[in-house]
Design an enzyme around this catalytic site. Structure first.
Site, short mmCIF file in Angstrom:
data_model
loop_
_atom_site.label_atom_id
_atom_site.label_comp_id
_atom_site.label_asym_id
_atom_site.label_seq_id
_atom_site.Cartn_x
_atom_site.Cartn_y
_atom_site.Cartn_z
N THR A 1 4.13 4.61 -13.85
CA THR A 1 3.58 4.80 -15.33
C THR A 1 4.63 4.83 -16.08
O THR A 1 5.77 4.86 -15.89
CB THR A 1 2.67 6.01 -15.10
OG1 THR A 1 3.42 7.01 -14.95
CG2 THR A 1 1.82 6.28 -14.11
N ALA B 1 0.70 -1.57 0.09
CA ALA B 1 -0.25 0.08 -0.13
C ALA B 1 0.64 1.12 0.30
O ALA B 1 1.79 1.17 1.07
CB ALA B 1 -0.81 -0.40 1.42
N GLU C 1 2.69 0.41 -10.57
CA GLU C 1 3.70 -0.10 -10.48
C GLU C 1 5.23 0.61 -11.37
O GLU C 1 5.99 0.65 -12.17
CB GLU C 1 4.42 -1.58 -11.61
CG GLU C 1 5.48 -2.38 -10.36
CD GLU C 1 5.44 -2.58 -9.07
OE1 GLU C 1 3.89 -3.07 -8.63
OE2 GLU C 1 6.03 -3.86 -9.11
N SER D 1 2.37 8.71 -8.58
CA SER D 1 3.50 8.42 -9.11
C SER D 1 4.83 9.11 -7.84
O SER D 1 5.60 8.76 -8.13
CB SER D 1 3.56 9.11 -10.43
OG SER D 1 2.84 8.85 -11.60
N GLY E 1 -11.78 -6.54 -36.54
CA GLY E 1 -13.36 -5.47 -36.65
C GLY E 1 -14.49 -6.03 -35.36
O GLY E 1 -14.37 -6.41 -34.71
N PHE F 1 -5.87 2.13 -4.47
CA PHE F 1 -5.53 1.42 -5.47
C PHE F 1 -4.62 -0.20 -4.69
O PHE F 1 -3.49 -0.56 -5.54
CB PHE F 1 -4.71 1.87 -6.44
CG PHE F 1 -5.42 3.51 -7.26
CD1 PHE F 1 -7.17 2.62 -6.76
CD2 PHE F 1 -4.94 4.09 -7.49
CE1 PHE F 1 -7.81 4.33 -7.76
CE2 PHE F 1 -5.53 4.94 -8.18
CZ PHE F 1 -7.16 5.51 -8.47
N THR G 1 0.15 4.17 -2.92
CA THR G 1 -0.96 5.29 -3.66
C THR G 1 -1.65 5.03 -2.61
O THR G 1 -2.58 5.20 -1.41
CB THR G 1 -1.65 4.60 -4.43
OG1 THR G 1 0.05 4.46 -5.25
CG2 THR G 1 -1.95 5.56 -4.96
N ARG H 1 8.97 -4.94 -12.24
CA ARG H 1 8.39 -4.02 -13.06
C ARG H 1 8.93 -4.62 -13.99
O ARG H 1 7.66 -5.01 -15.47
CB ARG H 1 9.58 -3.28 -13.20
CG ARG H 1 8.58 -1.94 -12.35
CD ARG H 1 9.59 -0.71 -12.69
NE ARG H 1 9.17 0.56 -11.54
CZ ARG H 1 9.51 1.48 -11.30
NH1 ARG H 1 10.65 1.57 -11.08
NH2 ARG H 1 8.68 2.54 -10.86
#
Lengths: 365, 394
Positions: B373, B120, B371, B128, B347, B154, B122, B248
């Protein structure tokens, strides 16, 4: 095994060629481009590095190292980092030699390799590219028609390196529904070599010529690989991978040139490198250079292991063609008006990148 | 030696996970449409028959790939099956677990290793830039407890997790140096799961909001145990940031798995429609649709190789900070282009919820965000190129 590790030997070769590219190739690049000229002593110097002859067995006059497409790809990136035109010049003789090594018959190797692997620069080159929009190396318009004891070749080839001095050309032509390659001596009847070198957008350092083949007769023994035919698809794959290697070198040159420039150039009170607009362009460029390189290595490694490399080579070539040009184009943008002048090499790399992307069949790894 | 061919032993491991992935894929749409339903991971009827995760570090010969490379490929093919396959992973795969292994003391590792730990970082006011974390940790010297306060959003897997590694500041005036991470288990009074997000994609994976109100935890649950606030440098912060060097590439690998699934689906449809993919031909002898598809494949391959490169460096014990960001930045945008491009090619078939391509496109959209931006990755790459600090370029 997935491995990005160079052998000790490859590491040493990369170091030596990088030094050569920085010390010899780069300083020559601008003059050679401006004057469309190639100094003879440069060719001899490159020759002495052994790029063409190292992987040729001693019995044929070479140095007997293992055939390694990955090693050649690494060397080519470094040379093109110096200059792509000079890199293509340096490697053009290998295109012919490698084709014989990989696909030639014993007789063809014995007959031709010793003469092309001496102590003095010598060359045969590939004649693959054709004029006309949408030219496709895999579907040549040049034709080979079988006749008793040999073949008759008809068509036009463009962008043939060293048309002025090559002793032999390897002409790729359609033979019924197949593609085949034929060894043509420069004095063959019916072969006309353009008197003047072609004038092209980029790679001006290497002299390239147009060949007209008007009913050139070759013998059965002149078909690459003999009557069964060599794997011309694999030959074209090595060429795509080689051009992609050059594109990696060119793109890397652009990034490495722009980095110190952006750290020095000041706008609105700070270095432009500290602006995200510029920093991101270069971060993305660096990212693409890496991505391109691994695709090239993958293709080269498949070729080295004798695996089908058509898809991998397509991917390396197509991706490097697009991104290499994009990186060089960004390079001009970073330098702004200065990038547009011929005071800086970025416009030269931009022209090189644009040219390399469409020249399947000039060099190989 | 440069090589890109998997050994038979490597391939057998990956084939097994692909097979399992196809079973999980049968449930992909269900999870996507039942975001609200809590289905415990092992309730896939077939899950009981799944083989345990093989030891990715085991090698039979020199021909086998290294453990980090294999871990990335394993991740790719897990997500190729379906992103929600992760739901039935053994409970040791949260981002908090990676932080625990990277920055925890030996005792902490032993104590919490078998829990699923979320991470945790954010908050409603910062994403960021984690140095702006406002959640606080105050030491109560009398009881030897930390008192945590703040809101975290998040949190990936936050509903399902057994506990969390949460970031809080012990000294706001110290900036980044004051940020520490703390281990908090579910059930601790004052720790509440306040909300579950409704999302565009990856609906099979929950995303939670945590609220900490005077939440007291023992003093020794400070990750790494170092209470000191160094006024210079980023102190313990750097240790936790290092976690990202392997996570990452893993996130990039999630995306690569999904985009490979989309490409495989699209290739099959093109084959059915009689589109010839001739890699040897020149552009003039390919249809526009073949050209587009082949370029997407090349983009995919390029991206995948950047991931394997970052992992290979880790296997060699070499630094891969730049390369981790390179692959995350590359894959983040590549998988968007690939999945969106596949829909272009397919399509109406591509947007139909009868197939999974539209879901894969939605799932993929997160790769360039969490992880770090794509923009944060570019900052890291540029700092590396210019030899700049965070203060020089931000």
């Amino acid at each position: 095994m997935i491995s990005f590790g160079l052998t000790e030997e490859q590491d040493a070769i990369r170091g030596a060629i990088r030094e050569f590219a920085q010390g010899v190739v780069r300083p020559l690049a601008r003059d050679c481009d401006e004057q469309s000229k190639l100094p003879d002593d440069f060719l001899q110097q490159v020759w002495e590095l052994g790029l063409t002859t190292t992987q040729v067995p001693e019995a044929f006059g070479g140095m007997g190292a293992d055939r390694s497409q990955t090693t050649t790809a690494i060397a080519l990136e470094e040379l093109a980092y110096g200059d792509a035109g000079l890199a293509v010049a340096a490697l053009a003789p290998s295109g012919f030699v490698n084709a014989l090594l990989d696909h030639g018959t014993e007789e063809q190797k014995q007959r031709l390799l010793p003469g092309l692997c001496g102590t003095e620069f010598a060359c045969g080159t590939l004649a693959v590219v054709e004029p006309g929009a949408m030219a496709d190396a895999s579907r040549p318009k040049t034709t080979a028609t079988a006749k008793s004891g040999g073949y008759v070749l008809k068509g036009t080839k463009r962008f043939v390196p060293f048309g002025d001095r090559a002793t032999h050309f390897l002409v790729v032509a359609a033979l019924d529904s197949e593609i085949a390659a034929f060894i043509v001596a420069r004095d063959a009847a019916g072969l006309t070599i353009g008197a003047e070198a072609e004038k092209n957008l980029g790679l001006r350092a290497v002299p390239v010529h147009t060949l007209e083949l008007d009913g050139v007769e070759v013998s059965d023994g002149d078909r690459l690989g003999g009557s069964a035919g060599g794997n011309v698809r694999a030959l074209l794959d090595t060429s795509r991978a080689a051009l992609a290697s050059c594109l990696v070198g060119v793109a890397r040159a652009a990034v490495e040139y722009c980095v110190p420039y952006a750290k020095e150039r000041v706008a609105f009170g700070e270095e432009i490198a500290k602006k995200q607009a510029i920093a991101f362009m270069l971060a993305e460029s660096h990212t693409e250079v890496e991505a391109m390189r691994w695709l090239v290595w993958q293709a080269a490694s498949k070729l080295e292991k004798g695996l089908d490399a058509t898809k991998a080579s397509y991917q390396a070539w197509s991706y490097a063609g697009e991104k290499g040009l994009w990186v060089a184009d960004n390079g001009i943008q970073v330098l702004g008006g200065h990038g547009f002048t011929r005071e800086h090499p970025v416009e030269l790399w931009f022209r090189s990148a644009r040219t390399l992307g469409v020249l399947e069949g000039t060099v190989s790894i | 030696m440069i090589s890109f061919e998997l050994s038979e032993y490597d391939r057998a491991k990956l084939d097994a996970i692909k097979e399992e992935g196809l079973i999980c894929r049968k449930y992909a749409r269900y999870y996507d449409e039942h975001e609200e339903t809590e289905i415990p991971p092992d309730e896939l009827p077939e899950a009981k028959d799944f083989a345990p995760t093989p030891n990715l570090a085991s090698r039979q010969s020199e021909e086998d790939s290294g453990p980090s490379v294999m871990a990335m490929l394993y991740t790719v093919y897990r997500c190729w099956g379906d992103y929600a396959v992760k739901l039935r992973q053994p409970k040791a795969g949260g981002l908090g677990n990676a932080a625990l292994m990277a920055a925890g003391t030996d005792e902490q590792k032993q104590r919490w290793i078998n829990n699923f730990l979320a991470m945790a970082i954010t908050e409603p006011g910062c994403g960021s830039d984690p140095s702006r974390v406002t959640a606080s940790a105050v030491l109560d010297e009398e009881t030897n407890e930390w008192i945590l306060n703040g809101e975290k959003i998040f949190v990936t897997g936050g509903v399902r997790a057994d506990g969390v590694v949460m970031w809080a500041t012990v000294d706001k005036s110290a900036g980044r140096a004051g940020i520490k991470s703390f281990l908090v288990m579910k059930g601790t009074p004052g720790f509440e799961v306040a909300k579950k997000e409704k999302k565009l994609g990856i609906r099979g994976e929950d995303t939670a909001t945590y609220v900490f109100s005077d939440c007291r935890i023992p003093r020794d649950q400070l990750l790494g145990g170092n209470e000191e606030v160094q006024k210079k440098g980023s102190g313990g912060f750097r240790g936790v940031m290092k976690t990202f060097n392997m996570t990452r590439p893993a996130v990039a690998a999630f995306g690569i798995g999904i985009s490979e699934a989309a490409l495989d689906f699209t290739r099959e449809e093109l084959e059915k429609a009689g589109v010839d993919l001739d890699y040897g031909a020149g552009m003039g002898n390919r249809s526009a649709v073949a050209e587009k598809f082949m370029k997407l494949e090349a983009l995919h391959e390029a991206s995948k190789l950047t991931v394997l490169r970052a992992a290979w460096l880790a296997d060699q014990g070499q630094p891969n900070n730049m390369e981790s960001s390179v692959c995350k930045a590359h894959a983040g945008s590549a998988v968007r282009e690939i999945t969106q491009g596949c829909i272009d090619i397919l399509g109406p078939l591509g947007v139909s919820r009868d197939n999974l391509v539209e879901k894969w496109m939605r799932d993929c959209r997160i790769i360039d965000i969490y992880e770090g931006t794509g923009q944060i990755q570019r900052l890291i790459i540029a700092r590396g190129l210019f030899d700049y600090t965070r203060d020089d370029l931000n």
